[in-house]
Write an enzyme that holds these catalytic residues in place. Structure first.
Site, PDB file in Angstrom:
ATOM      1  N   ASP A   1       0.841  -1.187   0.000  1.00  0.00           N
ATOM      2  CA  ASP A   1       0.000   0.000   0.000  1.00  0.00           C
ATOM      3  C   ASP A   1       0.882   1.245   0.000  1.00  0.00           C
ATOM      4  O   ASP A   1       1.991   1.221   0.553  1.00  0.00           O
ATOM      5  CB  ASP A   1      -0.919   0.015   1.230  1.00  0.00           C
ATOM      6  CG  ASP A   1      -2.180   0.843   1.015  1.00  0.00           C
ATOM      7  OD1 ASP A   1      -3.259   0.246   0.850  1.00  0.00           O
ATOM      8  OD2 ASP A   1      -2.086   2.091   1.007  1.00  0.00           O
TER       9      ASP A   1
ATOM     10  N   TYR B   1     -12.313   7.465 -14.422  1.00  0.00           N
ATOM     11  CA  TYR B   1     -12.219   6.243 -13.615  1.00  0.00           C
ATOM     12  C   TYR B   1     -12.632   5.020 -14.428  1.00  0.00           C
ATOM     13  O   TYR B   1     -11.928   4.001 -14.461  1.00  0.00           O
ATOM     14  CB  TYR B   1     -13.105   6.394 -12.379  1.00  0.00           C
ATOM     15  CG  TYR B   1     -13.127   5.208 -11.460  1.00  0.00           C
ATOM     16  CD1 TYR B   1     -12.103   4.995 -10.536  1.00  0.00           C
ATOM     17  CD2 TYR B   1     -14.173   4.287 -11.499  1.00  0.00           C
ATOM     18  CE1 TYR B   1     -12.133   3.907  -9.677  1.00  0.00           C
ATOM     19  CE2 TYR B   1     -14.207   3.203 -10.650  1.00  0.00           C
ATOM     20  CZ  TYR B   1     -13.181   3.010  -9.736  1.00  0.00           C
ATOM     21  OH  TYR B   1     -13.217   1.926  -8.893  1.00  0.00           O
TER      22      TYR B   1
ATOM     23  N   LYS C   1     -10.736   1.384 -15.623  1.00  0.00           N
ATOM     24  CA  LYS C   1     -11.241   0.065 -15.258  1.00  0.00           C
ATOM     25  C   LYS C   1     -11.573  -0.760 -16.493  1.00  0.00           C
ATOM     26  O   LYS C   1     -11.392  -1.988 -16.508  1.00  0.00           O
ATOM     27  CB  LYS C   1     -12.459   0.205 -14.340  1.00  0.00           C
ATOM     28  CG  LYS C   1     -12.128   0.829 -12.986  1.00  0.00           C
ATOM     29  CD  LYS C   1     -11.083   0.012 -12.221  1.00  0.00           C
ATOM     30  CE  LYS C   1     -10.834   0.560 -10.842  1.00  0.00           C
ATOM     31  NZ  LYS C   1      -9.914  -0.278 -10.032  1.00  0.00           N
TER      32      LYS C   1
END
Length: 261
Positions: free
Chosen positions: A38, A158, A162
């Site tokens: 992360d 976005y 994707k």
């Protein structure tokens, strides 16, 4: 719980929160050594600490910005040094940018969402898939979104990333089939994570989550509710396991039936 990943090594990006943290915990409960990756190193450490408190196997937290290829290469070297091989890679790290049409989106926001969501998935695959190729096969699971196949206002940036992840998944499945590496995607619908809980804390946060994840909490899907991160983790772990041994190149919508309405 069955030990589908006994002594396997699984790398999960975006492992510090939400779907990624839930996937790390689920993999560990099923026997995997987990590498939680992360950009927020403290959150990754919290995920691994929780695994160890629950008596899970040896796991590792690594702070890495997946949009930085040199950082990803260093992360892969650390994984190799610690564990020697990888059995499963979950490309979950992703960000949102402020929703707006392309006529209003600036170059900086395009660069950021493409760098993390699309290039980050590519960089992690580039440097970690070779660690899977040890002759015994393995799995990659890319986290996309139902937005990849939907038409909706203001989400072009976005959803474009994707959609790219879904296309990348198809082609990666072809590229790595001869290594017995399966590559699939999941496309979550509405999942209640820390992002949605926002500033709510304590009882207010619990009530919000319960409301949205109980039937009647949403009119966006057949089940009429949002998902919990654990429900996405279950689907991801299935695709990463040998139980999905004849599944590759597919995008599984985990959306409560929203995509068929």
């Amino acid at each position: 719980m069955s030990q589908r990943f006994q002594n396997d090594v699984a790398v999960v990006t975006g492992g510090g929160a939400g779907i990624g943290a839930a996937t790390c915990r689920r993999l560990a409960r099923e026997g995997a050594h987990v590498v939680a990756v992360d950009w927020d190193g403290e959150s990754a450490e919290e995920t691994v600490d929780a695994i160890h408190r629950d008596g899970g196997p040896e796991s590792l937290a690594i702070e890495t910005d997946v949009s930085d290829e040199s950082a990803v290469a260093e992360m892969a070297d650390r994984v190799d040094e610690r564990f020697g091989a990888v059995d499963a890679l979950v490309n979950n790290a992703g960000i949102r940018v402020d929703p707006k049409p392309v006529t209003e989106a600036d170059e900086a926001s395009w660069d950021r969402v493409l760098d993390v969501n699309l290039k980050g998935t590519a960089f992690c695959s580039k440097h970690l898939v070779p660690l899977i190729d040890d002759g015994s096969g393995g799995a990659v699971v890319n986290v996309a979104s139902v937005g990849a196949g939907w038409a909706r206002e203001n989400w072009a940036q976005y959803d474009a990333t994707k959609g790219g992840i879904v296309s990348m998944t198809h082609d990666m499945a072809c590229d790595h089939a001869d290594q017995d590496i399966r590559v699939n995607a999941v496309s979550p619908g509405w999942v209640i994570t820390e992002y949605h809980v926002g500033d709510r804390t304590g009882q207010a946060a619990r009530e919000f989550v319960d409301e949205k994840t109980t039937r009647g909490g949403s009119d966006e899907n057949i089940l009429e509710r949002a998902a919990k991160p654990d429900e996405l983790a279950a689907a991801i772990c299935f695709l990463a396991s040998d139980e999905a041994s004849f599944l590759t190149g597919v995008n599984v919508p985990v959306d409560g039936g929203a995509s068929v309405i």
